[in-house]
Design a protein around this motif. Structure first.
Motif, PDB file in Angstrom:
ATOM      1  N   ALA A  81       0.881  -1.160   0.000  1.00  0.00           N
ATOM      2  CA  ALA A  81       0.000   0.000   0.000  1.00  0.00           C
ATOM      3  C   ALA A  81       0.926   1.218   0.000  1.00  0.00           C
ATOM      4  N   GLY A  82       0.537   2.260  -0.670  1.00  0.00           N
ATOM      5  CA  GLY A  82       1.390   3.450  -0.700  1.00  0.00           C
ATOM      6  C   GLY A  82       2.493   3.317  -1.734  1.00  0.00           C
ATOM      7  N   SER A  83       3.451   4.215  -1.651  1.00  0.00           N
ATOM      8  CA  SER A  83       4.479   4.309  -2.693  1.00  0.00           C
ATOM      9  C   SER A  83       5.784   3.596  -2.368  1.00  0.00           C
ATOM     10  N   HIS A  84       5.958   3.109  -1.164  1.00  0.00           N
ATOM     11  CA  HIS A  84       7.217   2.460  -0.794  1.00  0.00           C
ATOM     12  C   HIS A  84       7.181   0.970  -1.099  1.00  0.00           C
ATOM     13  N   ARG A  85       8.309   0.460  -1.579  1.00  0.00           N
ATOM     14  CA  ARG A  85       8.465  -0.956  -1.906  1.00  0.00           C
ATOM     15  C   ARG A  85       9.765  -1.467  -1.301  1.00  0.00           C
ATOM     16  N   LEU A  86       9.849  -2.777  -1.143  1.00  0.00           N
ATOM     17  CA  LEU A  86      11.096  -3.406  -0.718  1.00  0.00           C
ATOM     18  C   LEU A  86      11.928  -3.714  -1.945  1.00  0.00           C
ATOM     19  N   LYS A  87      13.196  -3.416  -1.886  1.00  0.00           N
ATOM     20  CA  LYS A  87      14.113  -3.809  -2.948  1.00  0.00           C
ATOM     21  C   LYS A  87      15.309  -4.447  -2.264  1.00  0.00           C
ATOM     22  N   ILE A  88      15.431  -5.744  -2.454  1.00  0.00           N
ATOM     23  CA  ILE A  88      16.531  -6.480  -1.834  1.00  0.00           C
ATOM     24  C   ILE A  88      17.281  -7.169  -2.966  1.00  0.00           C
ATOM     25  N   SER A  89      18.497  -6.720  -3.201  1.00  0.00           N
ATOM     26  CA  SER A  89      19.300  -7.313  -4.264  1.00  0.00           C
ATOM     27  C   SER A  89      20.694  -7.593  -3.736  1.00  0.00           C
ATOM     28  N   ASN A  90      21.345  -8.584  -4.329  1.00  0.00           N
ATOM     29  CA  ASN A  90      22.646  -9.015  -3.821  1.00  0.00           C
ATOM     30  C   ASN A  90      22.615  -9.008  -2.298  1.00  0.00           C
ATOM     31  N   PRO A  91      21.847  -9.925  -1.731  1.00  0.00           N
ATOM     32  CA  PRO A  91      21.569  -9.858  -0.300  1.00  0.00           C
ATOM     33  C   PRO A  91      22.756  -9.550   0.597  1.00  0.00           C
ATOM     34  N   VAL A  92      23.907 -10.118   0.331  1.00  0.00           N
ATOM     35  CA  VAL A  92      25.075  -9.817   1.153  1.00  0.00           C
ATOM     36  C   VAL A  92      26.249  -9.562   0.225  1.00  0.00           C
ATOM     37  N   THR A  93      26.796  -8.370   0.332  1.00  0.00           N
ATOM     38  CA  THR A  93      27.948  -8.000  -0.478  1.00  0.00           C
ATOM     39  C   THR A  93      28.989  -7.380   0.445  1.00  0.00           C
ATOM     40  N   ILE A  94      30.213  -7.830   0.320  1.00  0.00           N
ATOM     41  CA  ILE A  94      31.310  -7.263   1.101  1.00  0.00           C
ATOM     42  C   ILE A  94      31.907  -6.122   0.278  1.00  0.00           C
ATOM     43  N   ILE A  95      31.963  -4.923   0.880  1.00  0.00           N
ATOM     44  CA  ILE A  95      32.530  -3.781   0.171  1.00  0.00           C
ATOM     45  C   ILE A  95      33.658  -3.178   0.997  1.00  0.00           C
ATOM     46  N   ASP A  96      34.557  -2.471   0.310  1.00  0.00           N
ATOM     47  CA  ASP A  96      35.664  -1.847   1.031  1.00  0.00           C
ATOM     48  C   ASP A  96      35.307  -0.396   1.384  1.00  0.00           C
ATOM     49  N   GLU A  97      36.207   0.261   2.094  1.00  0.00           N
ATOM     50  CA  GLU A  97      35.956   1.606   2.594  1.00  0.00           C
ATOM     51  C   GLU A  97      35.688   2.605   1.474  1.00  0.00           C
ATOM     52  N   CYS A  98      36.365   2.465   0.344  1.00  0.00           N
ATOM     53  CA  CYS A  98      36.149   3.370  -0.791  1.00  0.00           C
ATOM     54  C   CYS A  98      34.723   3.257  -1.313  1.00  0.00           C
ATOM     55  N   GLU A  99      34.197   2.045  -1.384  1.00  0.00           N
ATOM     56  CA  GLU A  99      32.829   1.849  -1.859  1.00  0.00           C
ATOM     57  C   GLU A  99      31.812   2.414  -0.871  1.00  0.00           C
ATOM     58  N   ILE A 100      32.120   2.319   0.413  1.00  0.00           N
ATOM     59  CA  ILE A 100      31.219   2.877   1.423  1.00  0.00           C
ATOM     60  C   ILE A 100      31.104   4.382   1.245  1.00  0.00           C
ATOM     61  N   ILE A 101      32.230   5.022   1.021  1.00  0.00           N
ATOM     62  CA  ILE A 101      32.248   6.476   0.848  1.00  0.00           C
ATOM     63  C   ILE A 101      31.502   6.883  -0.422  1.00  0.00           C
ATOM     64  N   SER A 102      31.646   6.098  -1.501  1.00  0.00           N
ATOM     65  CA  SER A 102      31.041   6.481  -2.775  1.00  0.00           C
ATOM     66  C   SER A 102      29.588   6.043  -2.922  1.00  0.00           C
ATOM     67  N   THR A 103      29.072   5.214  -2.004  1.00  0.00           N
ATOM     68  CA  THR A 103      27.695   4.733  -2.099  1.00  0.00           C
ATOM     69  C   THR A 103      26.744   5.810  -1.602  1.00  0.00           C
ATOM     70  N   MET A 104      25.728   6.085  -2.409  1.00  0.00           N
ATOM     71  CA  MET A 104      24.734   7.087  -2.046  1.00  0.00           C
ATOM     72  C   MET A 104      23.347   6.445  -2.093  1.00  0.00           C
ATOM     73  N   GLY A 105      22.455   6.846  -1.202  1.00  0.00           N
ATOM     74  CA  GLY A 105      21.067   6.384  -1.230  1.00  0.00           C
ATOM     75  C   GLY A 105      20.906   5.017  -0.619  1.00  0.00           C
ATOM     76  N   GLY A 106      19.659   4.543  -0.638  1.00  0.00           N
ATOM     77  CA  GLY A 106      19.356   3.221  -0.104  1.00  0.00           C
ATOM     78  C   GLY A 106      19.111   3.264   1.391  1.00  0.00           C
ATOM     79  N   TYR A 107      18.950   2.111   1.960  1.00  0.00           N
ATOM     80  CA  TYR A 107      18.707   1.983   3.394  1.00  0.00           C
ATOM     81  C   TYR A 107      19.829   1.131   3.955  1.00  0.00           C
ATOM     82  N   TYR A 108      20.649   1.710   4.803  1.00  0.00           N
ATOM     83  CA  TYR A 108      21.821   1.033   5.335  1.00  0.00           C
ATOM     84  C   TYR A 108      21.492   0.494   6.728  1.00  0.00           C
ATOM     85  N   ILE A 109      21.543  -0.812   6.888  1.00  0.00           N
ATOM     86  CA  ILE A 109      21.222  -1.433   8.168  1.00  0.00           C
ATOM     87  C   ILE A 109      22.524  -1.680   8.927  1.00  0.00           C
ATOM     88  N   THR A 110      22.618  -1.112  10.110  1.00  0.00           N
ATOM     89  CA  THR A 110      23.790  -1.368  10.958  1.00  0.00           C
ATOM     90  C   THR A 110      23.326  -2.120  12.197  1.00  0.00           C
TER      91      THR A 110
END
Length: 107
Positions: free
Chosen positions: A65-94
């Motif tokens: 209902a409404g405009s929000h949807r779940l988008k789950i892709s590449n469920p688990v991906t290991i990224i390095d510090e450079c990728e963390i800095i360059s990643t924009m948007g999304g929902y980051y779960i800590t």
């Protein structure tokens, strides 16, 4: 590995809701591999994140209902510090409650 298994289950859940092919709560829990109680906990957590999900009796499926949807892709991906800095948007779960809920769940 447990984290990967849980993320695959979440992706399956999101895909089934997107296709409006979930069946009732018992059927959906079985398709995803959750208990019915755990399924409701996960759906409640998604609702707290702003994703409204409801059961459509006519379609016999959970739907968005409404405009929000779940988008789950590449469920688990290991990224390095450079990728963390360059990643924009999304929902980051800590330390999110959902992640703790999934890791604590015993099937």
């Amino acid at each position: 590995m447990r984290i990967i298994e849980k993320s695959i289950q979440l992706k399956r859940l999101a895909d089934l809701i997107d296709k409006e092919n979930t069946g009732n709560s018992i059927q959906l829990a079985k398709k995803v591999g959750f208990s019915r109680t755990h399924l409701f906990d996960v759906i409640d957590e998604f609702k707290q994140m702003g994703v409204e999900i409801y059961f459509n009796k006519d379609k016999q499926s959970y739907c968005y209902a409404g405009s929000h949807r779940l988008k789950i892709s590449n469920p688990v991906t290991i990224i390095d510090e450079c990728e963390i800095i360059s990643t924009m948007g999304g929902y980051y779960i800590t330390s999110n409650k959902l992640l703790k809920l999934l890791l604590a769940y015993n099937q």
